[in-house]
Design an enzyme around this catalytic site. Structure first.
Site, short mmCIF file in Angstrom:
data_model
loop_
_atom_site.label_atom_id
_atom_site.label_comp_id
_atom_site.label_asym_id
_atom_site.label_seq_id
_atom_site.Cartn_x
_atom_site.Cartn_y
_atom_site.Cartn_z
N HIS A 135 0.87 -1.18 0.00
CA HIS A 135 0.00 0.00 0.00
C HIS A 135 0.92 1.24 0.00
CE1 HIS A 135 -2.86 2.86 1.91
NE2 HIS A 135 -3.82 2.03 1.52
N ASP A 212 3.02 -4.81 8.07
CA ASP A 212 1.80 -4.02 7.97
C ASP A 212 0.63 -5.00 8.05
OD1 ASP A 212 -0.43 -2.68 7.17
OD2 ASP A 212 0.38 -1.99 5.24
N GLN A 215 -4.51 -5.50 6.99
CA GLN A 215 -5.49 -6.38 6.35
C GLN A 215 -5.50 -7.78 6.95
OE1 GLN A 215 -7.78 -5.43 4.38
NE2 GLN A 215 -7.05 -3.42 3.79
N LYS A 238 -10.40 -1.11 10.53
CA LYS A 238 -10.51 -2.33 9.72
C LYS A 238 -10.72 -3.53 10.65
CE LYS A 238 -7.28 -0.45 6.32
NZ LYS A 238 -7.99 -0.05 5.13
N CYS A 378 -4.71 2.42 -3.65
CA CYS A 378 -3.46 2.95 -3.06
C CYS A 378 -2.30 2.00 -3.31
CB CYS A 378 -3.61 3.24 -1.58
SG CYS A 378 -4.84 4.48 -1.22
N1 PMP Z 1 -1.81 -0.90 4.73
C1 PMP Z 1 -2.74 -1.62 4.12
C2 PMP Z 1 -2.41 -2.99 3.59
C3 PMP Z 1 -4.02 -1.09 3.96
O1 PMP Z 1 -4.97 -1.80 3.34
C4 PMP Z 1 -4.31 0.20 4.45
C5 PMP Z 1 -5.68 0.81 4.30
N2 PMP Z 1 -6.27 0.60 3.07
C6 PMP Z 1 -3.29 0.89 5.10
C7 PMP Z 1 -2.06 0.30 5.22
C8 PMP Z 1 -3.51 2.26 5.64
O2 PMP Z 1 -4.41 2.24 6.68
P1 PMP Z 1 -4.98 3.59 7.28
O3 PMP Z 1 -5.51 4.38 6.14
O4 PMP Z 1 -6.03 3.14 8.23
O5 PMP Z 1 -3.85 4.28 7.97
#
Ligand code: PMP
Length: 580
Positions: A135, A212, A215, A238, A378
């Site tokens: 991401h 990270d 997910q 999430k 993203c």
């Molecule tokens: N890492 C991953 C794999 C994500 O899916 C996301 C959110 N789509 C993020 C980081 C960022 O999370 P946040 O916007 O809640 O900071």
């Protein structure tokens, strides 16, 4: 909220989805008059009553600033905040709550490590290993720190299925590698990465690892000690919790050695103008008044998830994923992106035959009450690797049921069946016809358009009207789809060729096109407003107010509004010097 683990159901117990659904007030609402089918839990999960109530109760009965107050209310708020931290530590199997820092979310957690650990430890020639699956929030912070320190970002490739190339990973691990930062699960493809193996290999090479887990945490058990992760991050929203709260887990000795990320109240031991000493963990990294209610909500979310059992949630989603994969594979012309060996409840696809822009898929599903995500998720480097600019993505949560997968598949088949081929405009040869003015001025054209929109009472009807307008828009010849004519800021491909009408001194006319039908409809509206009009009148027309008048401001996503505004800006840029 409790400090002791609540009892868990046996893993094998099938979930009582209906009783779970009954705990989510939002699932009783309608979307465009249809039952809400929420298939975007990878973006954000919905919140059960228990979380909503915990946050509301905190505000109703327990709110005060934490740490500082000598009065009972402040002490209760402090206790609730710290109980939430204890719940996080238990949930992650961390050695102690002080290793679990509250942040705004996964993004801030990664930025904290990049800024604090990265700036203190990286030097020119050092390498940070990321993967193609990341991401943007696990790419850009490392690019920033690489730029600041002279370190280099290197990338672990993936294969066509969306699995990490572990041989390439091993080759990329060298004594220069200082940190490996990869996701536990890919948000765009659902790939579950072999993080235990990745961590073990990195450690053998002398590198630290940040995982990270944004997910993962809501879909399977996390044990940061068993994994031996150095840093592990996730977001509350999430995990059935509120937005604006997340976690950075870090091993105590690493966090202790890192400089503070932000300075301010609560993170100090003693401040003098000669110098400042810092508070012990976790406060050293929690400057300022934190998101107390967010932490309380996250604690409640963790309790709620544990009361169901995160493995049971994962198993339920796996069954739905199998159904979705099998069902969507049977739709001819639909290509699933991401077929890794182990996947979480994420399914991404593109429609190739007939070609349907993902933006149109998302917009049309929305009219059926089905919420999915479309776009690059993203993950632009991943989209480049896959050779697409975007995908449509459905992602699962504990509350999804089998009928919803059927609804999605049937809706996709209906979208496919109703898709009409575009009438192609021949390239070259004939002189291109730019649309002439349809009214005396943009304002007069706007009045005519608004009259029609006002006869259409709801968004589905207005949406259909826009699509119908787009259907009549002639396609733009390929020769005009140049880089210079490309409009950035749109989720779909958009080109616009604007010119001064030959032989005139101040009449602007334009052709434009997009791969998405909804955008073609919006282009048709813009042509009615602007093409063939005088520069002065174009400059005098308030497009934003008009879009709000016909309800587009409420129904278009931010990216589409930005795209529309980019097109208007182009026309105004051409008109401005001619306006006199
Ligand atoms: N890492 C991953 C794999 C994500 O899916 C996301 C959110 N789509 C993020 C980081 C960022 O999370 P946040 O916007 O809640 O900071």
């Amino acid at each position: 909220m409790t400090l002791n683990p609540p009892p868990r159901l046996p893993v094998q117990a099938p979930l009582d989805v209906e009783s779970i659904r009954a705990q989510f007030p939002i699932l009783k609402t309608l979307a465009h008059g249809r039952p809400l089918t929420y298939l975007d839990s990878a973006a954000s999960t919905q919140q059960p009553e228990r979380v909503i109530e915990a946050v509301a109760d905190y505000h109703r009965l327990h709110h005060a600033n934490i740490h500082r107050g000598v009065y009972g209310l402040s002490q209760t708020a402090t206790r609730l905040h710290e109980e939430a931290r204890a719940a996080v530590a238990r949930f992650l199997s961390a050695a102690e709550p002080a290793e679990c820092l509250f942040t705004r979310g996964a993004t801030e957690s990664i930025n904290l490590v990049a800024a604090s650990w990265g700036r203190a430890n990286l030097k020119p020639g050092d390498e940070i290993l990321l993967s193609t699956l990341e991401h943007h929030s696990n790419i850009v912070p490392w690019q920033l720190v690489a730029e600041a320190t002279g370190a280099r970002v290197r990338v672990i490739p993936i294969d066509d299925a969306g699995d990490l190339d572990l041989d390439a990973y091993r080759r990329l691990l060298t004594p220069r590698t200082r940190l490996v930062a990869v996701n536990h699960v890919s948000n765009a493809l659902g790939t579950i990465n072999p993080v235990a193996e990745i961590i073990a290999e990195a450690h053998a090479a002398g590198a630290l690892v940040l995982i990270d887990g944004a997910q993962w945490v809501a879909h399977g058990r996390t044990d940061v000690q068993a994994l031996d992760a150095d840093f592990y991050v996730f977001s509350g929203h999430k995990l059935y919790g509120p937005t604006g709260i997340g976690v950075l887990y870090g091993k105590r000795h690493l966090l202790e050695a890192m400089p503070p990320y932000q300075g301010g109240g609560d993170m100090i031991e003693r401040v003098t103008f000669a110098g400042t000493s810092y508070a012990p963990l976790p406060n050293k990294f929690e400057a300022g008044t934190p998101n107390i209610s967010g932490a309380v909500g996250l604690g409640a979310a963790i309790d709620w998830v544990e009361s169901i059992g995160v493995e049971a949630i994962g198993l339920h989603e796996q069954a739905l994923l199998r159904q979705a994969t099998e069902r969507l594979s049977r739709i001819p012309g639909l290509a699933i992106k991401g077929t890794a060996r182990r996947k979480s409840g994420v399914i991404s696809w593109v429609m190739l035959d007939p070609p349907i822009a993902t933006l149109d898929i998302g917009t049309q599903l929305d009219l059926q009450g089905i919420c999915i995500r479309t776009g690059h998720h993203c993950c632009q480097p991943l989209m480049d690797r896959l050779g697409v600019s975007s995908t449509a993505r459905a992602s699962l949560g504990v509350y999804n049921r089998s009928e919803e997968i059927d609804r999605l598949a049937e809706a996709l088949e209906a979208i496919q069946a109703s898709s009409r081929p575009r009438v192609q405009t021949a390239d070259g040869g004939r002189e291109l016809v730019y649309p002439a003015a349809v009214a005396e001025s943009p304002q007069a054209a706007a009045e005519e358009i608004a009259e029609i929109f006002e006869l259409l009472p709801d968004w589905p009807m207005r949406h259909q009207h826009i699509i119908d307008l787009g259907d009549k828009l002639p396609t733009m010849p390929e020769s005009l789809k140049t880089e210079a004519n490309h409009v950035s800021g749109c989720q779909s491909q958009v080109h616009i060729a604007a010119r001064l009408k030959p032989g005139s001194r101040d009449i602007v006319e334009f052709l434009a096109d997009s791969d998405a039908n909804i955008v073609r409809g919006l282009i048709a509206l813009l042509q009615q407003l602007y093409s063939g009009q005088r520069a002065r009148d174009i400059m005098g027309f308030d497009a934003e107010a008009f879009f709000a008048r016909i309800g587009l401001d409420r129904h278009l996503s931010l990216t589409r509004r930005n795209g529309l505004e980019s097109m208007v800006r182009r026309l105004r840029r051409l008109a401005s010097p001619l306006a006199g």
